[in-house]
Scaffold this motif. Structure first.
Motif, PDB file in Angstrom:
ATOM      1  N   HIS A  23     -83.287 -26.147 -75.333  1.00  0.00           N
ATOM      2  CA  HIS A  23     -82.186 -25.555 -74.572  1.00  0.00           C
ATOM      3  C   HIS A  23     -80.959 -26.445 -74.445  1.00  0.00           C
ATOM      4  O   HIS A  23     -79.942 -26.010 -73.907  1.00  0.00           O
ATOM      5  N   SER A  53     -78.684 -22.617 -72.457  1.00  0.00           N
ATOM      6  CA  SER A  53     -79.446 -21.678 -71.643  1.00  0.00           C
ATOM      7  C   SER A  53     -79.204 -21.932 -70.159  1.00  0.00           C
ATOM      8  O   SER A  53     -78.605 -22.940 -69.767  1.00  0.00           O
ATOM      9  N   GLU A  77     -82.803 -18.044 -69.565  1.00  0.00           N
ATOM     10  CA  GLU A  77     -82.028 -16.977 -70.177  1.00  0.00           C
ATOM     11  C   GLU A  77     -80.881 -17.603 -70.953  1.00  0.00           C
ATOM     12  O   GLU A  77     -80.415 -18.702 -70.626  1.00  0.00           O
ATOM     13  N   THR A 125     -85.113 -15.786 -74.340  1.00  0.00           N
ATOM     14  CA  THR A 125     -83.988 -16.238 -73.524  1.00  0.00           C
ATOM     15  C   THR A 125     -82.823 -15.258 -73.618  1.00  0.00           C
ATOM     16  O   THR A 125     -82.151 -14.976 -72.616  1.00  0.00           O
TER      17      THR A 125
END
Length: 394
Positions: free
Chosen positions: A39, A65, A90, A382
């Protein structure tokens, strides 16, 4: 928090003894490193939602993210961290179009449809190849739930009916480890099939329901090409037919008509045994996902979800809501959150039946196929989580 998430060695000062015993500092830093590789670097704490004096939910903005973190502190001084859990991620995207573009950029084929269900004539909120034919893996189990529910509402069966477990299939699931021919209720089988995608429970329900009834529900739920799911393969049969030992049977099956395929399955079934499966083929890379699979378009799945919304019993809707598929914080933004996913090497399918806090109904289907390479679930998850959250904010 940011210093911890950037792998600074301050665990002995920041965590209490119980946490350090459960997650030693070296293990914690290894987890942080995995998160960072996926991420990006943690940049900032975006929000703090205090649940009480000693616990909160944090959102952490990473390079690529947004992460959700549950944190608990000691009740007494010095209030060290006694619990820390990353509950979900996400993707970053300021609007639905940006997230859809990011999904479209993934390697392989992608298809999605986001539809408001209360206004059927309304254009889709988002769409990406909505009528394309995609392998959907275990998302096909939604059709099985729909037919089981229909038969129960029609008085043909009851949730409490007891049947023998079998035929057994390979994991996912737990019932493959139960004694052969264990007595189980239809409710237990449906719950296992939807909540943990139990394959042996699924194959048992396919046997009990029968191909004619499954074909009828596929048509009733609006599949654009019902022959794509006739016969509706058991999970064991689909996996076995991909094995090199069954190459001759596979060729016969793929070259046959739907009616001939049903006859061939009956002829082949005793040979399509679990001991003929090679787990390396099942888990290593995509295998015949464009030929031996369960197929539907995003629009087919949205029609199926809407069929369930309108026709399914509250019991089936409750079963559909057991496992939200994504982080619980995302699911909590909705009044109702039904989910069924599907995955195998090269195939991902995330499907949601949603009702907002203000009563609007939505269906969402996101699919990713790649015949050459396995697809990484976290990449699509995500983005899908971000899509679901943006939809909740509309």
């Amino acid at each position: 928090m940011l210093r911890l998430l950037r792998s600074e060695p301050i665990e002995t000062v920041v965590f209490d003894e119980n946490f350090r015993n459960a997650v030693p500092p070296a293990r914690f830093r290894a987890i942080v490193q995995q998160v960072t590789e996926q991420h990006g670097q943690p940049l900032a704490i975006s929000s703090i939602d205090a649940r009480n004096a000693n616990s909160a939910v944090l959102t952490v903005r990473y390079t690529r993210s947004i992460g959700t973190v549950n944190i608990d502190l000691e009740t007494g001084s010095p209030h060290r961290i006694s619990g820390l859990q990353l509950t979900g991620f996400e993707a970053i995207g300021d609007n639905i179009d940006e997230v859809v573009a990011a999904i479209d950029a993934l390697p392989g084929r992608q298809g999605l449809l986001v539809q408001a269900l209360d206004e059927p004539a309304r254009p889709p909120i988002a769409a990406l190849d909505p009528d394309g034919r995609f392998a959907i893996a275990s998302a096909v189990k939604l059709y099985i739930l729909a037919e089981l529910d229909r038969s129960i509402q029609a008085g043909e069966r009851q949730w409490s009916d007891v049947v023998e477990l079998g035929p057994k299939s390979h994991p996912s699931g737990i019932s493959q480890n139960w004694p052969d021919r264990s007595p189980v209720t239809l409710h237990t089988l449906a719950t296992l099939m939807i909540s943990i995608s139990d394959n042996s429970a699924t194959d048992t329900l396919i046997r009990v329901i029968g191909q004619d009834n499954l074909a009828a529900i596929v048509r009733a739920a609006g599949h654009h090409n019902p022959d794509d799911l006739r016969p509706l393969l058991m999970t064991r049969q689909a996996s076995a037919l991909k094995m090199p030992v069954h190459a001759h049977r596979r060729e016969q099956y793929l070259n046959a008509s739907p009616a001939e395929r049903e006859r061939l399955l009956a002829e082949f079934d005793s040979a399509l045994t679990l001991d003929s499966l090679d787990s390396r083929i099942l888990t290593h890379k995509p295998a015949f996902i464009d030929q031996l699979e369960w197929f539907a378009s995003p629009a087919d799945i949205v029609r199926l979800l809407d069929y369930l919304r309108v026709n399914a019993s509250e019991e089936s809707k409750t079963i559909l809501a057991i496992n939200p598929g994504i982080g619980p914080d995302a699911a909590e933004k909705w009044d109702y959150f039904g989910y069924k996913g599907g995955s195998e090497p090269g195939v991902l399918s995330f499907n949601f039946l949603l009702r907002s806090k203000t009563g609007e109904n939505y269906a969402l289907s996101v699919n990713w196929n790649n015949v050459e390479l396995s697809v990484r679930e976290s990449d699509l998850l995500t983005l899908t989580t971000r899509l679901v959250n943006l939809l909740a904010e509309q």
